[in-house]
Design an enzyme around this catalytic site. Sequence first.
Site, PDB file in Angstrom:
ATOM      1  N   HIS A  64      61.235 -28.057  -4.508  1.00  0.00           N
ATOM      2  CA  HIS A  64      62.540 -28.541  -4.950  1.00  0.00           C
ATOM      3  C   HIS A  64      62.920 -27.986  -6.316  1.00  0.00           C
ATOM      4  CE1 HIS A  64      63.718 -31.659  -1.889  1.00  0.00           C
ATOM      5  NE2 HIS A  64      62.497 -31.339  -1.494  1.00  0.00           N
ATOM      6  N   GLY A  70      66.152 -21.842  -9.866  1.00  0.00           N
ATOM      7  CA  GLY A  70      64.913 -21.072  -9.914  1.00  0.00           C
ATOM      8  C   GLY A  70      63.754 -21.930 -10.392  1.00  0.00           C
ATOM      9  N   PRO A 158      67.851 -27.191   1.179  1.00  0.00           N
ATOM     10  CA  PRO A 158      67.585 -27.368   2.608  1.00  0.00           C
ATOM     11  C   PRO A 158      67.490 -28.854   2.942  1.00  0.00           C
ATOM     12  CG  PRO A 158      66.206 -25.635   1.713  1.00  0.00           C
ATOM     13  CD  PRO A 158      66.874 -26.289   0.536  1.00  0.00           C
ATOM     14  N   SER A 238      46.752 -35.363  10.878  1.00  0.00           N
ATOM     15  CA  SER A 238      45.916 -35.019   9.714  1.00  0.00           C
ATOM     16  C   SER A 238      46.775 -34.898   8.459  1.00  0.00           C
ATOM     17  CB  SER A 238      45.158 -33.715   9.967  1.00  0.00           C
ATOM     18  OG  SER A 238      46.053 -32.660  10.290  1.00  0.00           O
TER      19      SER A 238
END
Length: 319
Positions: A64, A70, A158, A238
């Site tokens: 994130h 950047g 996203p 897992s």
Amino acid sequence: MITIALFLVLLYFHDQLGYSAAQLQFGFYSETCPSAESIVRDVVQQAVTNDPGKAAVLLRLQFHDCFVEGCDGSILIKHGGNDDERFAAGNAGVAGFDVIDEAKSELERFCPGVVSCADIVALAARDAIAEAKGPFYEVPTGRRDGLIANVDHAKNLPDVQDSINTLKSKFREKGLSDQDLVLLSAGAHTIGTTACFFVIPRLDAQDPTINPEFFQILRSKCPQGGDVNVRIPLDWDSQFVFDNQIFQNIKNGRGVILSDSVLYQDNNMKKIIDSYLETNQSSKANFAADFTKAMIKMGAIGVKIGAEGEIRRLCSATN
């Protein structure tokens, strides 16, 4: 823990990344703060020992950070209002700030004003992965800390509800490939949990990408009208171990969030996922090696170097 040969990582790094990324260096603090990486590692090891879920939290934190402004530690800044980057809707549930702050505090004791918060985020993600029995890899360092943290700049992160084409577009904007998308999105979900808030929208009707039996499991864990803050594993079998089981889950319709499940509906993504499905050691090693490359590549997005940015004294505030 899987160790990736340094020379392979170096070769990939110099061959594949751009000019600004190449200004990062392995061992950047070897003279100015020789114990920098070990200090961060000790803090992360203790944090993950106390709470195994911290491994995924720290991995997500770097993702994130790098996708907005950047890899410059901008997500760490907290001015006191709600207009900071960390409060963007796409950053809901992002945590691990306490671990970064603790590492920074220790580093300031030994090497004041030397190690950037952006580098601490990158190193902490690497060490967290290793603590989850994932690959340990060398992290190029030398990032400087950004000066801007604006919630509006984080609107294009996203999202779990994104279509496959939208996901591809968002990753390509950052110079990341379809393979990087599989590795950094689905692959990274080999560890960690998600809130029912992100799952319930899939359960209004029978989502065809969900195995019918698994649909009932998800609905029982995240019922309509239930507590949206309840957390469930992203890798059902897992959640605390870095392995390739997540890809088998996605293939079998046991992807927990939509953005993982839709990957297997795309022919190119399906081929990439299938390449990591084998249970032999070679397939697992390939996943670990490719994941390492993707992490290094992501860690070079929009880095600030030289005279750009600053070295913060506190990770939560600009100087």
